[in-house]
Design a protein around this motif. Structure first.
Motif, mmCIF file in Angstrom:
data_model
loop_
_atom_site.group_PDB
_atom_site.id
_atom_site.type_symbol
_atom_site.label_atom_id
_atom_site.label_comp_id
_atom_site.label_asym_id
_atom_site.label_seq_id
_atom_site.Cartn_x
_atom_site.Cartn_y
_atom_site.Cartn_z
ATOM 1 N N CYS A 120 0.852 -1.190 0.000
ATOM 2 C CA CYS A 120 0.000 0.000 0.000
ATOM 3 C C CYS A 120 0.884 1.235 0.000
ATOM 4 N N SER A 154 0.550 5.874 -0.712
ATOM 5 C CA SER A 154 -0.319 7.035 -0.938
ATOM 6 C C SER A 154 -0.130 7.627 -2.325
ATOM 7 N N GLU A 155 0.677 7.011 -3.154
ATOM 8 C CA GLU A 155 0.893 7.443 -4.529
ATOM 9 C C GLU A 155 0.696 6.247 -5.450
ATOM 10 N N THR A 174 -9.767 9.896 6.722
ATOM 11 C CA THR A 174 -8.721 10.492 5.899
ATOM 12 C C THR A 174 -9.318 10.890 4.559
ATOM 13 N N HIS A 175 -8.760 11.964 3.988
ATOM 14 C CA HIS A 175 -9.179 12.426 2.663
ATOM 15 C C HIS A 175 -8.179 12.030 1.583
ATOM 16 N N LYS A 176 -7.102 11.378 1.989
ATOM 17 C CA LYS A 176 -6.088 10.974 1.027
ATOM 18 C C LYS A 176 -6.521 9.701 0.304
ATOM 19 N N LYS A 177 -6.013 9.545 -0.885
ATOM 20 C CA LYS A 177 -6.222 8.329 -1.652
ATOM 21 C C LYS A 177 -5.060 7.375 -1.418
ATOM 22 N N PHE A 178 -5.382 6.113 -1.270
ATOM 23 C CA PHE A 178 -4.367 5.080 -1.089
ATOM 24 C C PHE A 178 -4.527 4.042 -2.181
ATOM 25 N N TYR A 179 -3.397 3.487 -2.572
ATOM 26 C CA TYR A 179 -3.356 2.516 -3.669
ATOM 27 C C TYR A 179 -2.836 1.198 -3.113
#
Length: 440
Positions: free
Chosen positions: A98, A100-101, A166-171
């Protein structure tokens, strides 16, 4: 107008029959339908809702519900060859990565999971440390889900991943990896490229010839800074400029637990590809017994052992001092008499009454009268010697009757304090005489 083929419910209805109760309840919650009842009742509600969207020709809602049915969760499909590898080879693992980019095969990213995350495989929660070493970036390991998979050919393992706050996108990506043991990696380091002994000596001589830098002999430890044990396989990174090495096994074991990948000597970021065995340090380790912990390395590359006397701080302190500073204290006759009296006594010491102490103080120090003249002993003679004054003062002190003014207490043994190496019992008030109070 939408065609009839767009609202084909046959495949979706067949898929509903293969879902488990947890998947059916999840779909019903998303459709805001009742989740109670037996499995057949829940399947009927989902099928009726899907047919209602088809009758109303609501393409958007029909495709959304059909997507929930056909792909209720991410499924891990096990082809026959991969299923056989997972069963036969325990070093083949399935891990979740995982970041965050966006993740690609050519990008180097730190593994970072959301703080509030829940991963389930086959409805079993993944129990793993997904936050790393004290939330330190880059110290998180991938989540190993191998033991939660059904290792059967063509079996679909459902996997769900939920995170919040959280408002971040995770990949996320699931990889099939081969795990190497520490012993295999150490063997690979030994057989790979090494830092030659002549190369290390040339670097030392080059630094010594620099006119701007004054070099002297340096002490190099033969102990690993991580395990504090003697180094077995000395290695360091090619990006480091120091000669101090660390043990390869200890370093790799630490990275297996918390992959920080930083040099324990200079804290520079290192990689496994940059680690190499130092042959100069290995030659020192092979030429010295295991009792030697340090060596002195000269600027020209020559090294010598450090003797225990030179390395001991106590020996250096004793050699630097002078014998004249040592003072030998012998037992005074008064102290010897006290020891004998304590030994031959009954073992109990009593405190004199308060009235006797007050009388002794009153008789020893008479109160000065208002009209009396100053005595000759009270006049300060500047011509007299200090030693004579001390002798004169000591001679005027009252006798202590063989008892010390302040006894020395040590730790208690068997419930009784220790005084002068012997055990004394207390009867009434302990015999503790404050300093300045004489005994009769």
């Amino acid at each position: 107008m939408a065609s009839h083929s767009q609202f084909d419910t046959h495949l979706a209805e067949q898929k509903v029959k293969t879902l488990v109760n947890a998947q059916l309840k999840a779909i019903l919650k998303r459709e805001r339908l009742a989740v109670s009842g037996v499995k057949a009742a829940m399947q009927a509600r989902i099928t009726d809702q899907l047919q209602a969207y088809a009758r109303d020709q609501d393409v958007e809602q029909f495709n959304r519900l059909k997507g929930f049915i056909t792909h209720p969760e991410t499924t891990l499909h096990s082809p026959p060859d991969i299923a056989d590898k997972l069963v036969s080879d325990t070093s083949i693992r399935v891990m979740i990565f995982c970041a965050s980019e966006p993740i690609s095969h050519f990008s180097k990213l730190d593994i970072a999971f959301p703080h509030q995350v829940e991963i389930k495989v086959n409805l079993d929660e993944v129990k793993a440390n997904l936050r790393g070493l004290k939330n330190r970036p880059g110290s998180t390991r991938p989540a190993d889900i191998t033991n939660l998979l059904r290792k059967r050919a063509n079996y679909e393992n459902p996997m769900s991943l939920t995170y919040a706050l959280t408002h971040k996108k995770f990949y996320f990506i699931v990889n099939l990896v081969k795990q190497h043991s520490v012993e295999e990696l150490v063997s690979k380091l030994k057989s790979g490229r090494t830092i030659l002994k002549d190369q290390v000596i040339r670097e030392m001589v080059s630094k010594a010839q620099d006119s701007d830098v004054q070099t002297t002999g340096a002490i190099i430890s033969l102990k690993c800074p991580l395990s504090t044990l003697r180094i077995d396989v000395p290695c360091r990174s090619t990006v480091c400029t120091h000669n101090q090495c660390f043990d390869a096994s200890s370093f790799l074991q630490l990275q297996e637990q918390a992959p920080t990948w930083t040099c324990p000597v200079c804290n520079k970021t290192v990689s496994f590809e940059a680690l190499q065995v130092d042959r100069y340090m290995d030659d020192i380790l092979q030429s010295t017994p295991r009792s030697v912990d340090q060596v002195t390395v000269e600027p020209d590359g020559k090294w010598s052992r450090i003797s225990e006397e030179d390395s001991s701080p106590r020996s250096r302190q004793d050699s630097s001092g002078d014998d004249e500073d040592l003072i030998e204290i012998k037992d005074a006759p008064r102290v010897t008499a006290v020891k004998k009296e304590m030994t031959n006594g009954s073992g109990f010491m009593r405190t004199p009454p308060t009235s006797s102490r007050e009388q002794s103080i009153t008789s020893s120090v008479p109160p000065p009268s208002a009209g009396a003249k100053r005595s000759a002993s009270a006049v300060i003679d500047l011509t007299s010697d200090d030693d004579e004054e001390d002798i004169r003062r000591r001679s005027k002190r009252p006798a202590m009757s063989g008892y010390p003014a302040t006894p020395t207490y040590s730790s208690a043994e068997n419930g009784r304090p220790q005084l002068g190496g012997r055990s004394f019992g207390f009867r009434g008030t302990p015999n503790y005489v404050p300093r300045g109070y004489p005994l009769q």
